[in-house]
Write a protein that holds these residues in place. Structure first.
Motif, mmCIF file in Angstrom:
data_model
loop_
_atom_site.group_PDB
_atom_site.id
_atom_site.type_symbol
_atom_site.label_atom_id
_atom_site.label_comp_id
_atom_site.label_asym_id
_atom_site.label_seq_id
_atom_site.Cartn_x
_atom_site.Cartn_y
_atom_site.Cartn_z
ATOM 1 N N LYS A 1 0.865 4.022 -2.955
ATOM 2 C CA LYS A 1 0.634 5.443 -2.695
ATOM 3 C C LYS A 1 1.725 6.284 -3.351
ATOM 4 O O LYS A 1 1.441 7.276 -4.027
ATOM 5 C CB LYS A 1 0.597 5.712 -1.195
ATOM 6 C CG LYS A 1 0.410 7.167 -0.858
ATOM 7 C CD LYS A 1 0.467 7.394 0.629
ATOM 8 C CE LYS A 1 0.417 8.888 0.909
ATOM 9 N NZ LYS A 1 0.733 9.182 2.270
ATOM 10 N N ARG B 1 0.821 -1.209 0.000
ATOM 11 C CA ARG B 1 0.000 0.000 0.000
ATOM 12 C C ARG B 1 0.851 1.254 0.000
ATOM 13 O O ARG B 1 0.528 2.239 -0.667
ATOM 14 C CB ARG B 1 -0.933 -0.017 1.199
ATOM 15 C CG ARG B 1 -2.006 -1.071 1.083
ATOM 16 C CD ARG B 1 -2.902 -1.124 2.290
ATOM 17 N NE ARG B 1 -3.870 -2.186 2.124
ATOM 18 C CZ ARG B 1 -4.100 -3.132 3.022
ATOM 19 N NH1 ARG B 1 -3.466 -3.112 4.167
ATOM 20 N NH2 ARG B 1 -4.990 -4.066 2.785
ATOM 21 N N GLU C 1 -7.249 1.057 -1.631
ATOM 22 C CA GLU C 1 -6.099 0.428 -0.981
ATOM 23 C C GLU C 1 -5.371 1.413 -0.080
ATOM 24 O O GLU C 1 -4.986 1.078 1.034
ATOM 25 C CB GLU C 1 -5.128 -0.141 -2.013
ATOM 26 C CG GLU C 1 -5.498 -1.495 -2.544
ATOM 27 C CD GLU C 1 -5.544 -2.585 -1.478
ATOM 28 O OE1 GLU C 1 -4.647 -2.644 -0.613
ATOM 29 O OE2 GLU C 1 -6.489 -3.372 -1.521
ATOM 30 N N ILE C 2 -5.168 2.615 -0.565
ATOM 31 C CA ILE C 2 -4.462 3.625 0.219
ATOM 32 C C ILE C 2 -5.262 3.973 1.471
ATOM 33 O O ILE C 2 -4.692 4.244 2.531
ATOM 34 C CB ILE C 2 -4.178 4.871 -0.644
ATOM 35 C CG1 ILE C 2 -3.139 4.523 -1.713
ATOM 36 C CG2 ILE C 2 -3.686 6.031 0.206
ATOM 37 C CD1 ILE C 2 -2.921 5.615 -2.739
#
Length: 77
Positions: free
Chosen positions: A45, A41, A68-69
């Motif tokens: 990002k 993650r 996800e972030i």
């Protein structure tokens, strides 16, 4: 003095030690998986910030990346 571990043949763990060792191994495996996901993650990002065109190259949508972030801890977002 009665030593119960001395009666165990070499190369075979004592039955009383098998369960804690398995639990410890399972815990290590779980922590390793958590760390791997967090690293993924974090990398995702950084990739979305630095070069967003790479997100398309790996086959993810912007929404998937944002989801996800969002799973990163609040101090890393």
């Amino acid at each position: 003095m009665n030593d119960t571990l001395a009666s165990v043949p070499p190369g075979m763990p004592a039955r009383s030690m098998e369960a804690p060792r398995r639990r410890l191994a399972a815990l290590r495996k779980t922590i390793a998986a958590w760390r791997e996901r967090a690293r993924f993650r974090w990398d995702l990002k950084r990739m979305s910030e630095i070069s967003p065109h790479l997100i398309d190259d790996i086959g993810l949508t912007t929404r998937q990346v944002e989801e996800e972030i969002a799973q990163l801890p609040f101090w890393q977002r």
